[in-house]
Write a protein that holds these residues in place. Structure first.
Motif, PDB file in Angstrom:
ATOM      1  N   MET A   1     -48.498 -25.452 105.319  1.00  0.00           N
ATOM      2  CA  MET A   1     -48.507 -26.847 105.769  1.00  0.00           C
ATOM      3  C   MET A   1     -47.148 -27.303 106.297  1.00  0.00           C
ATOM      4  N   GLY A   2     -46.074 -26.615 105.918  1.00  0.00           N
ATOM      5  CA  GLY A   2     -44.736 -27.135 106.188  1.00  0.00           C
ATOM      6  C   GLY A   2     -44.163 -26.802 107.552  1.00  0.00           C
ATOM      7  N   GLY A   3     -44.549 -25.650 108.124  1.00  0.00           N
ATOM      8  CA  GLY A   3     -43.987 -25.231 109.401  1.00  0.00           C
ATOM      9  C   GLY A   3     -44.736 -25.840 110.576  1.00  0.00           C
ATOM     10  N   GLY A   4     -44.406 -25.392 111.794  1.00  0.00           N
ATOM     11  CA  GLY A   4     -45.043 -25.955 112.976  1.00  0.00           C
ATOM     12  C   GLY A   4     -46.320 -25.241 113.382  1.00  0.00           C
ATOM     13  N   THR A   5     -46.284 -23.898 113.375  1.00  0.00           N
ATOM     14  CA  THR A   5     -47.458 -23.133 113.816  1.00  0.00           C
ATOM     15  C   THR A   5     -48.577 -23.191 112.787  1.00  0.00           C
ATOM     16  N   GLY A   6     -48.245 -22.933 111.524  1.00  0.00           N
ATOM     17  CA  GLY A   6     -49.277 -22.947 110.479  1.00  0.00           C
ATOM     18  C   GLY A   6     -49.977 -24.283 110.380  1.00  0.00           C
TER      19      GLY A   6
ATOM     20  N   PHE B   1     -63.509 -22.760 105.250  1.00  0.00           N
ATOM     21  CA  PHE B   1     -62.662 -22.693 104.055  1.00  0.00           C
ATOM     22  C   PHE B   1     -61.214 -22.568 104.498  1.00  0.00           C
ATOM     23  N   VAL B   2     -60.327 -23.298 103.847  1.00  0.00           N
ATOM     24  CA  VAL B   2     -58.913 -23.252 104.226  1.00  0.00           C
ATOM     25  C   VAL B   2     -58.059 -23.007 102.986  1.00  0.00           C
ATOM     26  N   THR B   3     -57.204 -22.005 103.057  1.00  0.00           N
ATOM     27  CA  THR B   3     -56.201 -21.790 102.016  1.00  0.00           C
ATOM     28  C   THR B   3     -54.872 -22.298 102.568  1.00  0.00           C
ATOM     29  N   SER B   4     -54.382 -23.399 102.000  1.00  0.00           N
ATOM     30  CA  SER B   4     -53.200 -24.084 102.530  1.00  0.00           C
ATOM     31  C   SER B   4     -52.045 -23.988 101.545  1.00  0.00           C
ATOM     32  N   VAL B   5     -50.925 -23.425 101.989  1.00  0.00           N
ATOM     33  CA  VAL B   5     -49.738 -23.325 101.139  1.00  0.00           C
ATOM     34  C   VAL B   5     -48.855 -24.545 101.404  1.00  0.00           C
ATOM     35  N   TYR B   6     -48.666 -25.364 100.362  1.00  0.00           N
ATOM     36  CA  TYR B   6     -47.905 -26.615 100.473  1.00  0.00           C
ATOM     37  C   TYR B   6     -46.434 -26.366 100.146  1.00  0.00           C
TER      38      TYR B   6
ATOM     39  N   SER C   1     -42.556 -27.015  98.802  1.00  0.00           N
ATOM     40  CA  SER C   1     -41.991 -27.650  97.600  1.00  0.00           C
ATOM     41  C   SER C   1     -41.085 -28.806  98.021  1.00  0.00           C
ATOM     42  N   GLY C   2     -40.695 -29.617  97.053  1.00  0.00           N
ATOM     43  CA  GLY C   2     -39.807 -30.749  97.322  1.00  0.00           C
ATOM     44  C   GLY C   2     -38.450 -30.316  97.847  1.00  0.00           C
ATOM     45  N   GLU C   3     -38.041 -29.095  97.490  1.00  0.00           N
ATOM     46  CA  GLU C   3     -36.736 -28.578  97.950  1.00  0.00           C
ATOM     47  C   GLU C   3     -36.888 -27.688  99.173  1.00  0.00           C
ATOM     48  N   ASP C   4     -37.931 -27.919  99.952  1.00  0.00           N
ATOM     49  CA  ASP C   4     -38.194 -27.080 101.110  1.00  0.00           C
ATOM     50  C   ASP C   4     -37.039 -27.160 102.108  1.00  0.00           C
ATOM     51  N   ASP C   5     -36.712 -26.027 102.730  1.00  0.00           N
ATOM     52  CA  ASP C   5     -35.585 -26.013 103.664  1.00  0.00           C
ATOM     53  C   ASP C   5     -35.979 -26.510 105.057  1.00  0.00           C
ATOM     54  N   VAL C   6     -37.267 -26.821 105.267  1.00  0.00           N
ATOM     55  CA  VAL C   6     -37.707 -27.423 106.533  1.00  0.00           C
ATOM     56  C   VAL C   6     -37.706 -28.941 106.354  1.00  0.00           C
ATOM     57  N   ILE C   7     -36.750 -29.614 106.998  1.00  0.00           N
ATOM     58  CA  ILE C   7     -36.577 -31.060 106.800  1.00  0.00           C
ATOM     59  C   ILE C   7     -37.829 -31.834 107.209  1.00  0.00           C
ATOM     60  N   THR C   8     -38.498 -31.349 108.264  1.00  0.00           N
ATOM     61  CA  THR C   8     -39.656 -32.083 108.798  1.00  0.00           C
ATOM     62  C   THR C   8     -40.977 -31.693 108.131  1.00  0.00           C
ATOM     63  N   SER C   9     -40.919 -30.901 107.059  1.00  0.00           N
ATOM     64  CA  SER C   9     -42.175 -30.447 106.433  1.00  0.00           C
ATOM     65  C   SER C   9     -43.062 -31.594 105.933  1.00  0.00           C
ATOM     66  N   PRO C  10     -42.516 -32.741 105.444  1.00  0.00           N
ATOM     67  CA  PRO C  10     -43.420 -33.838 105.058  1.00  0.00           C
ATOM     68  C   PRO C  10     -44.228 -34.377 106.241  1.00  0.00           C
ATOM     69  N   TYR C  11     -43.613 -34.483 107.421  1.00  0.00           N
ATOM     70  CA  TYR C  11     -44.349 -34.903 108.616  1.00  0.00           C
ATOM     71  C   TYR C  11     -45.461 -33.903 108.931  1.00  0.00           C
ATOM     72  N   ASN C  12     -45.075 -32.618 108.985  1.00  0.00           N
ATOM     73  CA  ASN C  12     -46.038 -31.580 109.339  1.00  0.00           C
ATOM     74  C   ASN C  12     -47.212 -31.558 108.362  1.00  0.00           C
ATOM     75  N   SER C  13     -46.903 -31.683 107.075  1.00  0.00           N
ATOM     76  CA  SER C  13     -47.942 -31.600 106.050  1.00  0.00           C
ATOM     77  C   SER C  13     -48.913 -32.775 106.121  1.00  0.00           C
ATOM     78  N   VAL C  14     -48.392 -33.990 106.316  1.00  0.00           N
ATOM     79  CA  VAL C  14     -49.262 -35.171 106.346  1.00  0.00           C
ATOM     80  C   VAL C  14     -50.097 -35.191 107.628  1.00  0.00           C
ATOM     81  N   LEU C  15     -49.508 -34.792 108.753  1.00  0.00           N
ATOM     82  CA  LEU C  15     -50.275 -34.691 110.002  1.00  0.00           C
ATOM     83  C   LEU C  15     -51.391 -33.649 109.859  1.00  0.00           C
ATOM     84  N   ALA C  16     -51.077 -32.542 109.176  1.00  0.00           N
ATOM     85  CA  ALA C  16     -52.097 -31.505 108.948  1.00  0.00           C
ATOM     86  C   ALA C  16     -53.163 -31.984 107.971  1.00  0.00           C
ATOM     87  N   MET C  17     -52.756 -32.768 106.960  1.00  0.00           N
ATOM     88  CA  MET C  17     -53.705 -33.272 105.963  1.00  0.00           C
ATOM     89  C   MET C  17     -54.831 -34.083 106.613  1.00  0.00           C
ATOM     90  N   LYS C  18     -54.488 -34.874 107.614  1.00  0.00           N
ATOM     91  CA  LYS C  18     -55.521 -35.678 108.298  1.00  0.00           C
ATOM     92  C   LYS C  18     -56.595 -34.761 108.884  1.00  0.00           C
TER      93      LYS C  18
END
Length: 470
Positions: free
Chosen positions: A142-147, A168-173, A175-192
């Motif tokens: 969920m955190g990167g751009g391509t995934g 069926f989707v297996t989604s790896v979320y 962590s809070g200390e993720d080194d991708v700064i934009t991962s919260p954006y990517n994850s929430v956009l993917a969640m929709k």
């Protein structure tokens, strides 16, 4: 019945690589003659009439039916140069060179449009090799751009092209200390997209995987239970020596997710007295369409092909499956509300053992008032390599809510400051409304879980449902 796997992005392909490796080992252990059989046909297709050798050296393979997609070449090239190189042909791969720059919009909007026809063509060709296409399952992060971006674009394509097949989707979320700064954006956009287009999602948290791997290494290093790690095992580094706790043990973490997928698909691949198809999981565990996020717990967490540990007693295995130490997401289902629960057991286990353990565990679990008997069970006769039995528990439980609340909070910290937004808004077709719609979708999902939690221990309050004219 056949499930067609998609691995999208770096994480998806690394997990997929582990899964196909372990799946072939399993089939080799059962299929001593090394011939192409019905069990193999669920995920692999035979390319000719040669005898297929599945033992140790992997000289010949049936082709995997999976599609591998990544907008960087690195991981896919590693797979093609590794021991699984004969499992895939070039017609099943879609790669680019520049990557998605940790930007959901690049993956979803740019690469989605650019590769749409190519993906559809390969998708249809892969489907032609399936006698009875039951479902698709996507492995992505969920955190990167391509995934997150292209992964959810593929999910939408699957719904358009094959609306009858389950997704069926297996989604790896992250962590809070993720080194991708934009991962919260990517994850929430993917969640929709997951909310709207998936039938079932297995959320997996990097943090939980990291803790599990640390516990395994602590147990091994302490020498308790006579446990040892085999050289070059999947829970160690590529050099064959156990990883230090400071390193991020992605190989071992990916191996745990691969074990989850092995157990999830075992009924589709092998015979059993009580087989459970993947579509049955969705049918039985998802009472409301958006509440399709399942907490997975697994025991044992590793293959005995890698670690020599005395096997647990059968009853202890069921207790372990409801322990937080064995969950692939940091949550507390025992103190939250169950909508339904599935137990997928492998090995020499009787239906009576299943029923006895369910009755033993039921008093400590809170089920919704209208689904007190919400259990689905499956028995597959073939255990994982080196084990006498294993268990995968899938719980539809309101305990996933804190994960989504934390994700929402991390998103809002960035969004309130409009930090990094310009990277997304410069992409064609990406509007600021995409962000407000995505956070609104996540907020609505959290509220649906809140409404269910409010019914715990009280009188029944019906969730909104379809009105049926009589």
């Amino acid at each position: 019945a056949v499930s067609l796997p998609f691995a999208v992005g770096q994480c998806g392909n690394q997990v997929g690589c582990r899964f196909w490796d372990l799946a072939l080992r399993e089939h080799a252990a059962v299929n001593k003659k090394g011939i192409y059989d019905e069990a193999l046909s669920s995920f692999f297709r035979n390319v000719d009439t040669r005898v297929v050798c599945l033992l140790t050296e992997f000289k010949f393979f049936p082709f995997s039916k999976a599609l591998l997609i990544d907008m960087e070449e690195g991981v896919v090239n590693e797979i093609l140069q590794g021991p699984l190189r004969d499992v895939f042909d070039g017609k099943q791969l879609i790669t680019d060179v520049s990557g998605s720059g940790n930007n959901w919009a690049v993956g979803h909007k740019i690469y989605g449009c650019q590769y749409r026809e190519n993906i559809v063509e390969k998708l249809r060709k892969a489907a032609e090799h399936c006698d009875c296409l039951q479902c698709f399952f996507i492995i992505h992060s969920m955190g990167g751009g391509t995934g997150s971006g292209l992964g959810t674009f593929v999910l939408n394509l699957l719904e358009e092209e094959f609306p009858e097949a389950y997704r069926f989707v297996t989604s790896v979320y992250p962590s809070g200390e993720d080194d991708v700064i934009t991962s919260p954006y990517n994850s929430v956009l993917a969640m929709k997209e997951l909310n709207e287009h998936a039938d079932c999602v297995l959320p997996i948290e990097n943090e939980s995987l990291f803790e599990i791997v640390n516990k395994i290494h602590q147990m091994i290093n302490s020498g308790k239970l006579g446990s040892t790690v085999k050289q070059n095992s999947l829970v160690t580094s590529s050099a064959g020596s156990a990883k230090t706790l400071q390193e991020k043990p992605f190989d071992a973490m990916n191996n745990i997710v691969a074990n989850l997928l092995l157990n999830l698909t075992s009924s589709a691949r092998f015979e059993g007295s009580l087989n459970m198809d993947l579509n049955e999981i969705s049918m039985n565990l998802v009472p409301f369409p958006r509440l399709h996020y399942l907490v997975s717990s697994l025991t044992p967490l590793y293959t005995l092909a890698d670690v020599n540990v005395p096997s647990r007693r059968l009853d202890q295995m069921f207790s372990d499956a409801f322990s937080r130490d064995h969950q692939l997401i940091q949550a507390d289902p025992k103190h939250s509300l169950y909508l339904a629960c599935a137990l997928l057991v492998r090995g020499n286990v009787q239906v009576s053992d299943l029923r006895r353990n369910i009755e033993r565990l039921k008093p400590s679990l809170h089920f919704v008032s209208w689904n007190q008997e919400g259990w689905k069970t499956g028995l597959c006769s073939v255990p994982p390599v080196g084990h006498s039995h294993s268990l995968l528990a899938l719980a539809n439980n309101t305990c996933v809510k804190p994960t989504f609340i934390e994700l929402k909070d991390r998103f809002m910290k960035l969004y309130k400051k409009k930090a990094h937004l310009h990277h997304y808004l410069q992409i064609d077709g990406m509007e600021q409304s995409c962000f407000s719609e995505a956070i609104s979708s996540l907020s609505d999902l959290i509220e649906e879980y809140n409404e269910l939690d409010a019914t715990k221990g009280g009188p029944r309050i019906d969730a909104s449902r379809l009105k049926i004219a009589v």
